[in-house]
Motif scaffolding. Structure first.
Motif, PDB file in Angstrom:
ATOM      1  N   GLY A  86       0.843  -1.199   0.000  1.00  0.00           N
ATOM      2  CA  GLY A  86       0.000   0.000   0.000  1.00  0.00           C
ATOM      3  C   GLY A  86       0.870   1.237   0.000  1.00  0.00           C
ATOM      4  O   GLY A  86       2.026   1.181   0.417  1.00  0.00           O
ATOM      5  N   THR A  87       0.337   2.327  -0.490  1.00  0.00           N
ATOM      6  CA  THR A  87       1.120   3.567  -0.506  1.00  0.00           C
ATOM      7  C   THR A  87       1.419   4.035   0.908  1.00  0.00           C
ATOM      8  O   THR A  87       2.417   4.691   1.151  1.00  0.00           O
ATOM      9  CB  THR A  87       0.364   4.704  -1.212  1.00  0.00           C
ATOM     10  N   MET A  88       0.582   3.693   1.848  1.00  0.00           N
ATOM     11  CA  MET A  88       0.780   4.179   3.194  1.00  0.00           C
ATOM     12  C   MET A  88       2.066   3.634   3.791  1.00  0.00           C
ATOM     13  O   MET A  88       2.748   4.310   4.534  1.00  0.00           O
ATOM     14  CB  MET A  88      -0.408   3.809   4.107  1.00  0.00           C
ATOM     15  N   SER A  89       2.407   2.398   3.458  1.00  0.00           N
ATOM     16  CA  SER A  89       3.607   1.836   4.068  1.00  0.00           C
ATOM     17  C   SER A  89       4.851   2.523   3.505  1.00  0.00           C
ATOM     18  O   SER A  89       5.778   2.841   4.253  1.00  0.00           O
ATOM     19  CB  SER A  89       3.642   0.320   3.868  1.00  0.00           C
ATOM     20  N   LEU A  90       4.892   2.782   2.203  1.00  0.00           N
ATOM     21  CA  LEU A  90       6.022   3.510   1.637  1.00  0.00           C
ATOM     22  C   LEU A  90       6.063   4.922   2.230  1.00  0.00           C
ATOM     23  O   LEU A  90       7.121   5.424   2.626  1.00  0.00           O
ATOM     24  CB  LEU A  90       5.890   3.601   0.104  1.00  0.00           C
ATOM     25  N   LEU A  91       4.889   5.533   2.332  1.00  0.00           N
ATOM     26  CA  LEU A  91       4.809   6.872   2.874  1.00  0.00           C
ATOM     27  C   LEU A  91       5.316   6.910   4.321  1.00  0.00           C
ATOM     28  O   LEU A  91       6.106   7.791   4.684  1.00  0.00           O
ATOM     29  CB  LEU A  91       3.353   7.370   2.796  1.00  0.00           C
ATOM     30  N   SER A  92       4.884   5.930   5.117  1.00  0.00           N
ATOM     31  CA  SER A  92       5.320   5.915   6.526  1.00  0.00           C
ATOM     32  C   SER A  92       6.837   5.795   6.606  1.00  0.00           C
ATOM     33  O   SER A  92       7.505   6.427   7.433  1.00  0.00           O
ATOM     34  CB  SER A  92       4.714   4.744   7.295  1.00  0.00           C
ATOM     35  N   LEU A  93       7.365   4.961   5.737  1.00  0.00           N
ATOM     36  CA  LEU A  93       8.814   4.737   5.729  1.00  0.00           C
ATOM     37  C   LEU A  93       9.553   6.055   5.434  1.00  0.00           C
ATOM     38  O   LEU A  93      10.489   6.441   6.133  1.00  0.00           O
ATOM     39  CB  LEU A  93       9.126   3.704   4.643  1.00  0.00           C
ATOM     40  N   LEU A  94       9.091   6.765   4.391  1.00  0.00           N
ATOM     41  CA  LEU A  94       9.742   8.024   4.011  1.00  0.00           C
ATOM     42  C   LEU A  94       9.536   9.076   5.100  1.00  0.00           C
ATOM     43  O   LEU A  94      10.447   9.849   5.413  1.00  0.00           O
ATOM     44  CB  LEU A  94       9.186   8.532   2.675  1.00  0.00           C
ATOM     45  N   GLU A  95       8.319   9.097   5.669  1.00  0.00           N
ATOM     46  CA  GLU A  95       8.043  10.089   6.715  1.00  0.00           C
ATOM     47  C   GLU A  95       8.918   9.825   7.941  1.00  0.00           C
ATOM     48  O   GLU A  95       9.379  10.759   8.593  1.00  0.00           O
ATOM     49  CB  GLU A  95       6.560  10.069   7.114  1.00  0.00           C
ATOM     50  N   ALA A  96       9.154   8.539   8.247  1.00  0.00           N
ATOM     51  CA  ALA A  96       9.961   8.173   9.426  1.00  0.00           C
ATOM     52  C   ALA A  96      11.381   8.698   9.279  1.00  0.00           C
ATOM     53  O   ALA A  96      12.038   9.034  10.255  1.00  0.00           O
ATOM     54  CB  ALA A  96       9.955   6.662   9.618  1.00  0.00           C
ATOM     55  N   GLU A  97      11.828   8.824   8.034  1.00  0.00           N
ATOM     56  CA  GLU A  97      13.208   9.281   7.803  1.00  0.00           C
ATOM     57  C   GLU A  97      13.313  10.807   7.729  1.00  0.00           C
ATOM     58  O   GLU A  97      14.409  11.344   7.531  1.00  0.00           O
ATOM     59  CB  GLU A  97      13.754   8.656   6.518  1.00  0.00           C
TER      60      GLU A  97
ATOM     61  N   ARG B 233      13.533  -4.215   0.637  1.00  0.00           N
ATOM     62  CA  ARG B 233      13.707  -5.252   1.656  1.00  0.00           C
ATOM     63  C   ARG B 233      12.639  -5.103   2.747  1.00  0.00           C
ATOM     64  O   ARG B 233      11.928  -6.055   3.075  1.00  0.00           O
ATOM     65  CB  ARG B 233      15.118  -5.127   2.267  1.00  0.00           C
ATOM     66  N   LYS B 234      12.488  -3.890   3.277  1.00  0.00           N
ATOM     67  CA  LYS B 234      11.560  -3.678   4.394  1.00  0.00           C
ATOM     68  C   LYS B 234      10.105  -3.938   4.020  1.00  0.00           C
ATOM     69  O   LYS B 234       9.326  -4.435   4.826  1.00  0.00           O
ATOM     70  CB  LYS B 234      11.688  -2.236   4.928  1.00  0.00           C
ATOM     71  N   LEU B 235       9.732  -3.571   2.791  1.00  0.00           N
ATOM     72  CA  LEU B 235       8.327  -3.724   2.410  1.00  0.00           C
ATOM     73  C   LEU B 235       8.099  -4.984   1.588  1.00  0.00           C
ATOM     74  O   LEU B 235       6.961  -5.306   1.239  1.00  0.00           O
ATOM     75  CB  LEU B 235       7.840  -2.493   1.625  1.00  0.00           C
ATOM     76  N   ASN B 236       9.209  -5.659   1.279  1.00  0.00           N
ATOM     77  CA  ASN B 236       9.131  -6.897   0.518  1.00  0.00           C
ATOM     78  C   ASN B 236       8.428  -6.707  -0.819  1.00  0.00           C
ATOM     79  O   ASN B 236       7.488  -7.415  -1.136  1.00  0.00           O
ATOM     80  CB  ASN B 236       8.424  -7.979   1.366  1.00  0.00           C
TER      81      ASN B 236
ATOM     82  N   ASP C 109      11.947  13.376  -3.976  1.00  0.00           N
ATOM     83  CA  ASP C 109      13.212  13.385  -4.713  1.00  0.00           C
ATOM     84  C   ASP C 109      13.637  11.950  -4.964  1.00  0.00           C
ATOM     85  O   ASP C 109      13.675  11.153  -4.019  1.00  0.00           O
ATOM     86  CB  ASP C 109      14.317  14.002  -3.825  1.00  0.00           C
ATOM     87  N   ALA C 110      13.960  11.626  -6.206  1.00  0.00           N
ATOM     88  CA  ALA C 110      14.503  10.302  -6.480  1.00  0.00           C
ATOM     89  C   ALA C 110      15.887  10.491  -7.077  1.00  0.00           C
ATOM     90  O   ALA C 110      16.026  11.094  -8.132  1.00  0.00           O
ATOM     91  CB  ALA C 110      13.586   9.559  -7.445  1.00  0.00           C
ATOM     92  N   VAL C 111      16.929  10.025  -6.375  1.00  0.00           N
ATOM     93  CA  VAL C 111      18.297  10.218  -6.837  1.00  0.00           C
ATOM     94  C   VAL C 111      18.977   8.853  -6.933  1.00  0.00           C
ATOM     95  O   VAL C 111      18.977   8.094  -5.970  1.00  0.00           O
ATOM     96  CB  VAL C 111      19.092  11.117  -5.858  1.00  0.00           C
ATOM     97  N   PRO C 112      19.508   8.527  -8.130  1.00  0.00           N
ATOM     98  CA  PRO C 112      20.198   7.234  -8.287  1.00  0.00           C
ATOM     99  C   PRO C 112      21.225   7.024  -7.176  1.00  0.00           C
ATOM    100  O   PRO C 112      21.898   7.969  -6.769  1.00  0.00           O
ATOM    101  CB  PRO C 112      20.872   7.360  -9.647  1.00  0.00           C
ATOM    102  N   ARG C 113      21.356   5.849  -6.679  1.00  0.00           N
ATOM    103  CA  ARG C 113      22.272   5.430  -5.596  1.00  0.00           C
ATOM    104  C   ARG C 113      21.805   5.897  -4.222  1.00  0.00           C
ATOM    105  O   ARG C 113      21.906   5.161  -3.245  1.00  0.00           O
ATOM    106  CB  ARG C 113      23.717   5.939  -5.818  1.00  0.00           C
ATOM    107  N   LEU C 114      21.312   7.140  -4.107  1.00  0.00           N
ATOM    108  CA  LEU C 114      20.875   7.615  -2.784  1.00  0.00           C
ATOM    109  C   LEU C 114      19.503   7.057  -2.412  1.00  0.00           C
ATOM    110  O   LEU C 114      19.245   6.708  -1.273  1.00  0.00           O
ATOM    111  CB  LEU C 114      20.786   9.150  -2.774  1.00  0.00           C
ATOM    112  N   GLY C 115      18.591   7.024  -3.407  1.00  0.00           N
ATOM    113  CA  GLY C 115      17.247   6.515  -3.116  1.00  0.00           C
ATOM    114  C   GLY C 115      16.205   7.616  -3.146  1.00  0.00           C
ATOM    115  O   GLY C 115      16.312   8.558  -3.922  1.00  0.00           O
ATOM    116  N   TYR C 116      15.214   7.482  -2.249  1.00  0.00           N
ATOM    117  CA  TYR C 116      14.077   8.386  -2.259  1.00  0.00           C
ATOM    118  C   TYR C 116      14.027   9.236  -1.004  1.00  0.00           C
ATOM    119  O   TYR C 116      14.398   8.800   0.073  1.00  0.00           O
ATOM    120  CB  TYR C 116      12.772   7.581  -2.372  1.00  0.00           C
ATOM    121  N   ARG C 117      13.501  10.472  -1.182  1.00  0.00           N
ATOM    122  CA  ARG C 117      13.428  11.392  -0.058  1.00  0.00           C
ATOM    123  C   ARG C 117      12.132  12.201  -0.173  1.00  0.00           C
ATOM    124  O   ARG C 117      11.808  12.693  -1.247  1.00  0.00           O
ATOM    125  CB  ARG C 117      14.638  12.334  -0.107  1.00  0.00           C
ATOM    126  N   LEU C 118      11.408  12.328   0.946  1.00  0.00           N
ATOM    127  CA  LEU C 118      10.149  13.098   0.966  1.00  0.00           C
ATOM    128  C   LEU C 118      10.477  14.567   1.184  1.00  0.00           C
ATOM    129  O   LEU C 118      11.070  14.944   2.193  1.00  0.00           O
ATOM    130  CB  LEU C 118       9.257  12.575   2.107  1.00  0.00           C
TER     131      LEU C 118
END
Lengths: 325, 325
Positions: free
Chosen positions: A2-13, A25-28, A49-58
Motif C-alpha cells: 500500500g502507498t501508506m507503508s512507503l509513505l510511513s517509511l519516508l516520513e519516518a526518515e 527489503r523492508k516492504l518486501n 526526490d529520487a536520486v540514483p544510488r541515494l534513493g528516495y526522499r520526501l
C-alpha cells in the motif's frame, strides 16, 4: 504494497534519503512496484526526490485545509466567521443541520477533508475522498418566504462558478438549476436543504462538493464520462484554502446583493452563465417528461420552457436531460 | 384540595357511593369545597351521581382518544393508517419529524392527549392541556415542488374547517393563511413544517391543534379575547375521536383532489371560507408592513393584495393584523 507503508517509511526518515534497496527489503516489494507507488504519491500532491544510488526522499506534502491558512484570506463579514473544520465526517450537511437546529448563526461553515457518506441530489452517493476536494456546508437564514427558495439555488450556482473562475482559468457553465460543468462534465454539486415553518424559511443548508484535485483514478470508471476535477480540467492542482475563501467572499457578496436588490441581478448573472438556455431539453418532473427549449428564468426562479406549440411552461423541479440536436 | 384526590377517592370505590362526610374527613375539606370540585369534574366530562344521604358516585369518565374508537370511523386509504397515540409528548411535530426522517409513510399520524411543549407559529407556546383538545401531526410526502408549499398550507385550513363543520354546527372562517376562527376567535392552529432538498419536498409535517373541549379556565386570561374552544362556542362537548376521523377523511379527500386537479378547486374553497378577503388588512412581512385589501389567491397560493394606488402585490409570508374599517 500500500502507498501508506512507503509513505510511513519516508516520513519516518524525515527528509533523509532511503535507498531503494532498503525499501524493497523492508516492504518486501520489487523496485518497479516502488517506482509506481512513488508516482502515485506524487500525483496525490507529495513531493519526492529520487536520486540514483541515494534513493528516495520526501520533500513535500499535499496541501491540507487549515484554518491558519484560510482565515487570513477571508474578506467576509459573516460567511465563514464560524468554521467547524473536520478531518472526517459522514456528511457535512447532517453535521451543519444539527448545528442549525441548535441555533448556529448565518454564515456558519462545516468543512471536512473527507466525507464517508457524502450525499448528492436524491440521496445519490457523492465521491468525496480525503484531501482532494472541497466538501462543505454553509448555513443561511434568509428572511425570504419559502416559495423564493429556488432563487437561492440559482444564486449558489452563480456564486460558485464565479468564485472558481477567479482561482482557476476555466470556463464554467451552469446546467439548470445548479450543476457546474466544464466541457460538459460536472465539477461540482450543490444541494440546498431547507427547513421551513409555514411560509417562513427557518434555515437553508447549502452543501457544496467541488472536485478540486481528484485524479482520474479517484472516480468510478462509469463516472469519468460525466465528471471531471478542476485539476484534471486545468492541468494543475488548485489551492483549496484559496478556493474556499474565494467562494465565501463571492457567496456573501451575491447574497447581500440579493437581500438588497432582490432576484433581478442574480437572474441576469445566472442566465449569462447558463448552458441550458436555448437548447432542446427534456425535463423529468415527478409527474411527467417535458420537452422544450428553456428560454429563461421567471420572477420566482422557475425555468420558462418553450413548448413545441410555442406556449410557455414554468418548471420548478426536474431532472434535466439534454438532447442532442 | 385538588380534583385528583376527590377523583381518586371516587375511582377507588368503583361506582359505589362515597358519603360527603367520608370525603370531607379523608380529604380534610369542607362540604362546599367538595361540591365545587364535583362541578369541576362534571365540566371536565366526568359523570357523577349526587344523592342526599348516600353521597357521590362516579358513573362516567370523559371520553378519551382510543384507537378502538377511532379506527372503525376511519374511511381513509392512507391517512391515519399508521397512528402513534401517546399519552404525553413534548410536541407531536418533533415526534413525527423523527419518524419522517426514519422513513415513515405518507399519512402517518402522531396524536397525543397532552403536549408539554406544544408549539405554534414562530415558536409561540400553544396551550394543549390533557384530554381536552386534538393535538396531532400528519405526515405528507407531496410530489410537488417546494414553491407550491403555500398551497398545502391553504389546503390544510380548508380540510380542517370543513371537517369541523361536519361534526359541530359552527360557522368557521379562515384567516389567511390558515387560522380558523369562530366569531372572530381562534379555535385552531395549523403549522406546516417542511423539509426540502433543492426544489424537491422531502416531507411536510402538518401540525394541527384544535381547542375542542377546553373551558374558559384552561386559558390564560389574556388569551380569552382571542381564543375559544369548540365546546365553548357550541355549548356542548365534542367527541374527539369522531373529530379526528372527520379531519383525516376530509384531508385525504382534498389532498387527493389537489394531486389530481391541482390548486384550482382548493383555491375556490379557500376563498369561499375566507374572512380575510375584502377587508382592509395590514400584513407584516419580515421586511415591511403592507396595507391593502386582499382580493384573492394567485396560482401559486400567494395572497393578492390591492394597494391604495390600485396596484396588486402578492404576499407569501406575513403576520396578519385586521384593521377596523
Amino acid at each position: 504494497m500500500g502507498t501508506m507503508s512507503l509513505l510511513s517509511l519516508l516520513e519516518a526518515e524525515a527528509g533523509q534519503y532511503v535507498s531503494g534497496e532498503e525499501i524493497s527489503r523492508k516492504l518486501n516489494v520489487s523496485r518497479t512496484a516502488i517506482w509506481k507507488q512513488v508516482r502515485k504519491l506524487e500525483s496525490d500532491g507529495y513531493k519526492i526526490d529520487a536520486v540514483p544510488r541515494l534513493g528516495y526522499r520526501l520533500t513535500g506534502k499535499p496541501s491540507r485545509l487549515s484554518l491558519q491558512e484560510l482565515l487570513p484570506k477571508l474578506q467576509t463579514k459573516r460567511f465563514g466567521r464560524q468554521i467547524k473544520l473536520l478531518e472526517t465526517v459522514p456528511s457535512t450537511q447532517d453535521e451543519l443541520r444539527k448545528l442549525a437546529e441548535e441555533g448556529a448563526e448565518e454564515g456558519t461553515l462545516v468543512i471536512a477533508e473527507q466525507q464517508t457518506k457524502g450525499r448528492g441530489r436524491m440521496g445519490r452517493y457523492w465521491v468525496s475522498p480525503a484531501g482532494k476536494g472541497v466538501w462543505m456546508s454553509l448555513l443561511l437564514r434568509p428572511p425570504v418566504p419559502l416559495p423564493l427558495t429556488p432563487q437561492l439555488t440559482l444564486l449558489a450556482a452563480v456564486a460558485l462558478s464565479r468564485a472558481i473562475s477567479r482561482i482557476v482559468p476555466l470556463e464554467i457553465g451552469i446546467k439548470w438549476p445548479n450543476d457546474l460543468l466544464v466541457g460538459g462534465k460536472k465539477i461540482s454539486g450543490i444541494l440546498l436543504e431547507s427547513a421551513a415553518e409555514d411560509e417562513r424559511l427557518r434555515y437553508v443548508v447549502v452543501g457544496m462538493g467541488i472536485s478540486v484535485n481528484l485524479d482520474a483514478e479517484d472516480y468510478p470508471e462509469e463516472l469519468l464520462e460525466k465528471a471531471v476535477s478542476l485539476k484534471m480540467a486545468a492541468g494543475a492542482p488548485v489551492n483549496r484554502s484559496e478556493l474556499v475563501a474565494s467562494i465565501l467572499v463571492e457567496f456573501e457578496l451575491l447574497y447581500d446583493l440579493f437581500l438588497e436588490q432582490g432576484f433581478a441581478p442574480i437572474r441576469t448573472l445566472w442566465e449569462a452563465h447558463s448552458v441550458t438556455l436555448g437548447h432542446l431539453t427534456t425535463l423529468f418532473t415527478p409527474q411527467e417528461a417535458i420537452e422544450g427549449i428553456p428560454r429563461g428564468l421567471d420572477d420566482m426562479g422557475g425555468l420558462k420552457v418553450e413548448m413545441a406549440d410555442g406556449s410557455l411552461r414554468t418548471v420548478y423541479s426536474a431532472e434535466v436531460g439534454v438532447r442532442q440536436e
